[in-house]
Design an enzyme around this catalytic site. Structure first.
Site, short mmCIF file in Angstrom:
data_model
loop_
_atom_site.label_atom_id
_atom_site.label_comp_id
_atom_site.label_asym_id
_atom_site.label_seq_id
_atom_site.Cartn_x
_atom_site.Cartn_y
_atom_site.Cartn_z
N LYS A 66 -14.99 64.57 50.19
CA LYS A 66 -13.83 63.65 50.59
C LYS A 66 -12.61 64.75 50.60
O LYS A 66 -12.54 65.48 49.74
CB LYS A 66 -13.65 62.34 50.07
CG LYS A 66 -12.48 61.58 50.44
CD LYS A 66 -12.52 60.38 49.61
CE LYS A 66 -11.34 59.41 49.93
NZ LYS A 66 -11.32 58.10 48.95
N SER A 141 -11.38 53.81 51.42
CA SER A 141 -10.68 55.01 52.10
C SER A 141 -11.76 56.03 52.61
O SER A 141 -11.36 56.91 53.25
CB SER A 141 -9.49 55.47 51.28
OG SER A 141 -9.92 55.86 50.19
N SER A 165 -12.64 52.41 47.15
CA SER A 165 -13.01 53.29 48.21
C SER A 165 -14.29 53.82 48.66
O SER A 165 -14.45 54.65 49.62
CB SER A 165 -11.75 54.19 48.19
OG SER A 165 -10.46 53.75 48.88
#
Ligand code: GLN
Length: 447
Positions: A66, A141, A165
């Site tokens: 990420k 997210s 997330s």
């Protein structure tokens, strides 16, 4: 693609060939799941692997990271214009661990800006599309990390979870995703959104793969003062007492699927009375921490800057007005408001008290149960643009945020599809009892 399938592919064709194919697939992909693809470095690593130069538990395995986790020499943007040119000079602890085990960092995945969102729509680099329906979101997210797994654009992935997330996008893309116990995985090198809530965690296409990735990333790191100094090794646990959290719910078709999956298991229902405060408490705490964390972006030392220097205050205002997106600015303002003199007691302090009540609810529940289960998300993946106002989006986190407030571990287990769209179950455990969550997932899989 599962790790075992990847290994077979590498055995048959060599790592260089396998990685080249994956890079081609990424290039053609419509998902917009990567912000940066590490093409040359991946090819180079694959070649080294084929020459037997790389060893380790993840040798030759493409892992997506990420884009809020720092990678030395690889741009790390947090999906923000503010950091769109930021190239870190150090690796996050988890990245050091991946590299030590021979993993290939194949790219940096798209996300909501600074992790603030549930749909990846707040990214400066554009929305991530759901691999099962390109008109829908992949969740957020960590939407890029879940999408690349579902679309064979990586074999393993790292996400981060402040209020859901990892679990939300895992649920929306039909993959496994674990938010570890607070303190199990070092946050050194995780660009912070809300420190008291977030953890880096593993995402994978099978529970076995998830175990391996967690074993690699969990462990002692003195550079994160909240690190518990423990490592993780999976141990099968039997005779789990299962509690269904009655007040963590979802739309009817999801509830039907959820109870179908539990068919054949013995369970009891339980209500956690303080959960009704969780969303409000979470958003006050998360925004307050964000407002203070994001104060560091001033356009002076690194990140986005503007050329004209009129006065310092004009300069900061312009950098921050242009460098941050709408949702980030909203949260900085609301967080600053909640912390301001006169309102601190009314909002922030109250939220901390609610947090304590929620922790107590869980403590009582775990005196009776080994694992608590609920649907991960209240709905199926939304259409892109469907959630019009911020409050509607915040409400989607209702089942995931209580876990972060309490610092507990929680795992998304894929439950198949409804009308072609993935559904997930959330299983929550007591502190450092990740093995119980995983054991439960294995039992569910074996059913
Ligand atoms: N959707 C939640 C938020 O916007 C959680 C995000 C996250 O876990 N990073 O705060």
């Amino acid at each position: 693609m599962k790790l075992a399938e990847w290994r077979k592919l590498v055995e048959e064709n060599g790592c260089l060939e396998a990685i080249s194919k994956m890079l081609e697939r990424i290039e053609k992909s419509k998902l917009n799941a990567y912000i940066t693809v590490c093409k040359d470095k991946s090819l180079q690593k694959a070649e080294e692997y084929d020459k037997s130069k790389i060893k380790g538990r993840l040798a030759g395995v493409p892992v997506a990271v990420k884009d809020n986790i720092t990678t030395k020499g690889i741009r790390t943007t947090c999906a923000s214009k503010m950091l769109s040119n930021y190239v870190p000079v150090f690796d996050a602890h988890v990245v050091e661990r991946l590299k030590a085990e021979g993993a290939i960092i194949i790219g940096k995945t798209n996300m909501d800006e600074f992790g603030m969102g549930t749909t990846t729509e707040t990214s400066y680099f554009g929305v991530v599309r759901n691999p099962y329906d390109l008109n829908r979101v992949a969740g957020g997210s960590s939407g890029g990390s879940s999408a690349v797994l579902a679309n064979d654009e990586a074999v393993l992935a790292l996400g981060s979870d402040t209020g859901g997330s990892i679990r939300c996008p895992a649920s929306f893309c039909g993959v496994y995703g674990l938010k570890p116990t607070y303190g199990l995985v070092s946050r050194f090198g995780l660009i912070p959104y809300a420190n008291s809530l977030e953890q880096i965690g593993p995402m994978a296409n099978s529970i076995e793969d998830l175990i391996l990735l967690l074993e690699v990333i969990a462990g002692k790191d003195e550079r994160d003062s909240t690190n518990a100094g423990r490592s993780f090794e999976f141990r099968e646990v039997e005779n789990l007492r299962i509690g269904v959290v009655k007040n963590m719910s979802a739309e009817e078709q999801i509830m039907d699927r959820f109870f179908d999956a539990l068919n054949g298991f013995e369970y009891e229902e339980i209500e956690l009375p303080s959960l009704k405060y969780a969303l409000s408490a979470y958003y006050i705490i998360a925004m307050s921490e964000a407002s203070s964390n994001l104060a560091r972006y001033d356009g002076v030392r690194y990140g986005f800057s503007v050329p004209e220097l009129t006065s310092w205050s004009d300069y900061f205002s312009r950098v921050r007005a242009e460098g941050f997106g709408e949702e980030v600015k909203r949260r900085i303002m609301l967080g600053s408001y909640a912390l301001s003199a006169g309102y601190y007691g009314k909002y922030y302090l109250k939220a901390l008290k609610a947090r304590t009540l929620i922790i107590e609810d869980f403590r009582n529940a775990f005196a009776k149960f080994d694992v608590l289960v609920s649907p991960t998300m209240p709905t199926l993946p939304f259409r892109i643009g469907e959630l019009k106002d911020p409050l509607t989006m915040y409400k989607m986190d209702v089942n995931t945020v209580p876990v972060n407030l309490a610092g507990l571990p929680a795992l998304n287990i894929p439950l198949g599809f409804i009308k072609g769209l993935p559904v997930g179950m959330q299983v929550i455990g007591n502190y450092f009892e990740e093995s119980k969550l995983i054991s439960f997932a294995k039992k569910l899989e074996a059913k």
